[in-house]
Scaffold this motif. Structure first.
Motif, PDB file in Angstrom:
ATOM      1  N   VAL A  82       0.834  -1.210   0.000  1.00 34.26           N
ATOM      2  CA  VAL A  82       0.000   0.000   0.000  1.00 34.26           C
ATOM      3  C   VAL A  82       0.869   1.259   0.000  1.00 34.26           C
ATOM      4  CG1 VAL A  82      -1.648   1.334   1.363  1.00 34.26           C
ATOM      5  CG2 VAL A  82      -1.975  -1.125   1.072  1.00 34.26           C
ATOM      6  N   LEU A  83       1.890   1.290   0.851  1.00 41.03           N
ATOM      7  CA  LEU A  83       2.760   2.470   0.913  1.00 41.03           C
ATOM      8  C   LEU A  83       3.552   2.648  -0.381  1.00 41.03           C
ATOM      9  CD1 LEU A  83       4.079   2.178   4.587  1.00 41.03           C
ATOM     10  CD2 LEU A  83       2.373   3.776   3.695  1.00 41.03           C
ATOM     11  N   PHE A  84       3.977   1.541  -0.972  1.00 44.32           N
ATOM     12  CA  PHE A  84       4.722   1.640  -2.224  1.00 44.32           C
ATOM     13  C   PHE A  84       3.851   2.244  -3.325  1.00 44.32           C
ATOM     14  CE2 PHE A  84       5.767  -0.394  -6.323  1.00 44.32           C
ATOM     15  CZ  PHE A  84       7.024   0.173  -6.524  1.00 44.32           C
ATOM     16  N   LEU A  85       2.634   1.711  -3.473  1.00 42.75           N
ATOM     17  CA  LEU A  85       1.736   2.244  -4.494  1.00 42.75           C
ATOM     18  C   LEU A  85       1.377   3.702  -4.206  1.00 42.75           C
ATOM     19  CD1 LEU A  85      -0.685  -0.802  -4.999  1.00 42.75           C
ATOM     20  CD2 LEU A  85       1.169  -0.042  -6.498  1.00 42.75           C
ATOM     21  N   GLY A  86       1.139   4.035  -2.939  1.00 38.23           N
ATOM     22  CA  GLY A  86       0.830   5.422  -2.591  1.00 38.23           C
ATOM     23  C   GLY A  86       1.985   6.352  -2.902  1.00 38.23           C
ATOM     24  N   GLY A  87       3.203   5.889  -2.634  1.00 41.54           N
ATOM     25  CA  GLY A  87       4.374   6.717  -2.927  1.00 41.54           C
ATOM     26  C   GLY A  87       4.530   6.968  -4.410  1.00 41.54           C
ATOM     27  N   VAL A  88       4.332   5.939  -5.234  1.00 40.63           N
ATOM     28  CA  VAL A  88       4.427   6.100  -6.688  1.00 40.63           C
ATOM     29  C   VAL A  88       3.352   7.065  -7.187  1.00 40.63           C
ATOM     30  CG1 VAL A  88       4.177   4.907  -8.905  1.00 40.63           C
ATOM     31  CG2 VAL A  88       5.495   3.851  -7.054  1.00 40.63           C
ATOM     32  N   GLN A  89       2.150   6.959  -6.677  1.00 37.87           N
ATOM     33  CA  GLN A  89       1.074   7.854  -7.099  1.00 37.87           C
ATOM     34  C   GLN A  89       1.373   9.304  -6.725  1.00 37.87           C
ATOM     35  OE1 GLN A  89      -2.209   5.956  -5.116  1.00 37.87           O
ATOM     36  NE2 GLN A  89      -2.735   4.676  -6.889  1.00 37.87           N
ATOM     37  N   LEU A  90       1.835   9.532  -5.498  1.00 39.80           N
ATOM     38  CA  LEU A  90       2.137  10.896  -5.076  1.00 39.80           C
ATOM     39  C   LEU A  90       3.304  11.474  -5.876  1.00 39.80           C
ATOM     40  CD1 LEU A  90       1.757  10.592  -1.193  1.00 39.80           C
ATOM     41  CD2 LEU A  90       0.220  11.734  -2.798  1.00 39.80           C
TER      42      LEU A  90
END
Length: 333
Positions: free
Chosen positions: A274-282
């Motif tokens: 979840v954090l990895f995907l959120g970081g890529v999106q941001l």
């Protein structure tokens, strides 16, 4: 108006009072020995020290000195643009800083190459005295990155604003009016016959540089976003790779569940995904936001700068200490 000079030296100034007089003395000695008519235009970019009074004193005592005082601090890139806009030289303009890290004694070498027919003669640093290892390494990395990302615009390595610009190249450069200005890139973009002159950059003789690492980082962002859309492409490819990874990961979960049953996944692995995907999106939104912000600033069509006062070289000699009328006061450019 006094006769136009063959050479004009443009000097952006921000809090340069500590070394300004020494700079002018060395510059005058060099320019007087070249054998061409010349003047120097000091651009005061909202200095908070005694830079403005010192420039005013120079314009009174030296007919070669002129003053362009901006209404506030607009930043070096805009101040340099203002100086180039007001440079009256018929032959070439020389851009140099007042901190004496770029020695005025290199100017005759620039002029010699201009006389050979080159329109853009840039001073290339062979050594950087006074710069820390970190600054030298990051600067080298930035120029290397820009050469890889610049496409058809080749940014010369280890090259700052110190250069000579012929009149043809200057007229072409003045047509570029974007607000987010990376002058080193714009100098390279206009093209024309160009050549490098190698020199050793000296340590700053007086005062403190206003360029900290945060300012240099922002300047690097300006340079990258002004001349390439590669970050947007990287964001697109990163999104594709993450989507492909998610597809493969989801596929193996389905296959493993069908073969071995449904085991409860661990909380740490779930949070990592979840954090990895959120970081890529941001990160992707941030890249898009950088470009969108620049589009927003360009659509406002504000002037690049405002002039509080302009006194060309030689005007005080002609009109006296009171100076000429100021039709350009408050001028929008």
């Amino acid at each position: 108006m006094p006769a136009r000079s063959v050479l004009t030296v443009v000097v952006p100034c921000f809090n340069e009072s500590a070394g300004l007089l020494d700079f002018h003395e060395r510059l005058s000695a060099v320019m007087s020995a070249i054998g061409e008519s010349w003047d120097v235009l000091y651009v005061n970019d909202g200095s908070r020290d005694r830079t403005l009074p010192l420039i005013e004193a120079l314009t009174v005592r030296d007919p070669h000195a002129g003053l362009l005082n901006l209404s506030r601090n607009f930043g070096k890139e805009i101040a340099l643009t203002a100086g180039l806009d007001h440079a009256s030289a018929t032959g070439a303009v020389i851009v140099i800083d007042a901190d004496l890290q770029d020695p005025p004694e290199v100017i005759p070498s620039l002029v010699a190459q201009w006389r050979q027919g080159f329109e853009m003669v840039y001073a290339q640093r062979a050594a950087r005295s006074g710069d820390s290892w970190t600054k030298r390494t990051t600067a080298h990395g930035f120029y290397l990155l820009m050469q890889r990302l610049g496409g058809r615009v080749l940014l010369p390595r280890d090259t700052g604003d110190f250069r000579l610009i012929g009149r043809r190249a200057l007229d072409a450069l003045l047509q570029l009016r974007e607000h987010h200005r990376f002058m080193k890139g714009l100098f390279a973009w206009v093209g024309f016959p160009s050549v490098a002159v190698s020199y050793d950059r000296a340590a700053r003789t007086a005062g403190e540089s206003s360029w900290n690492y945060w300012s240099l980082w922002n300047l690097a962002i300006e340079g990258i976003t002004a001349f390439t859309v590669v970050p947007l492409k990287i964001a697109t490819y990163a999104g594709l790779l993450v989507a492909l990874f998610a597809l493969l990961f989801g596929g193996q979960l389905v296959i493993r569940t069908m073969m071995f049953g449904n085991h409860v996944p661990g909380y740490p692995s779930l949070m990592a995904v979840v954090l990895f995907l959120g970081g890529v999106q941001l990160m992707t939104l941030g890249v898009i936001g950088e470009y969108l912000g620049r589009i927003f600033n360009e659509t406002k069509h504000r002037p690049l700068y405002l002039v509080e006062r302009y006194s060309a070289a030689g005007l005080l000699e002609r009109y006296g200490a009171a100076g000429p009328p100021q039709p350009n006061a408050g001028q929008e450019v």
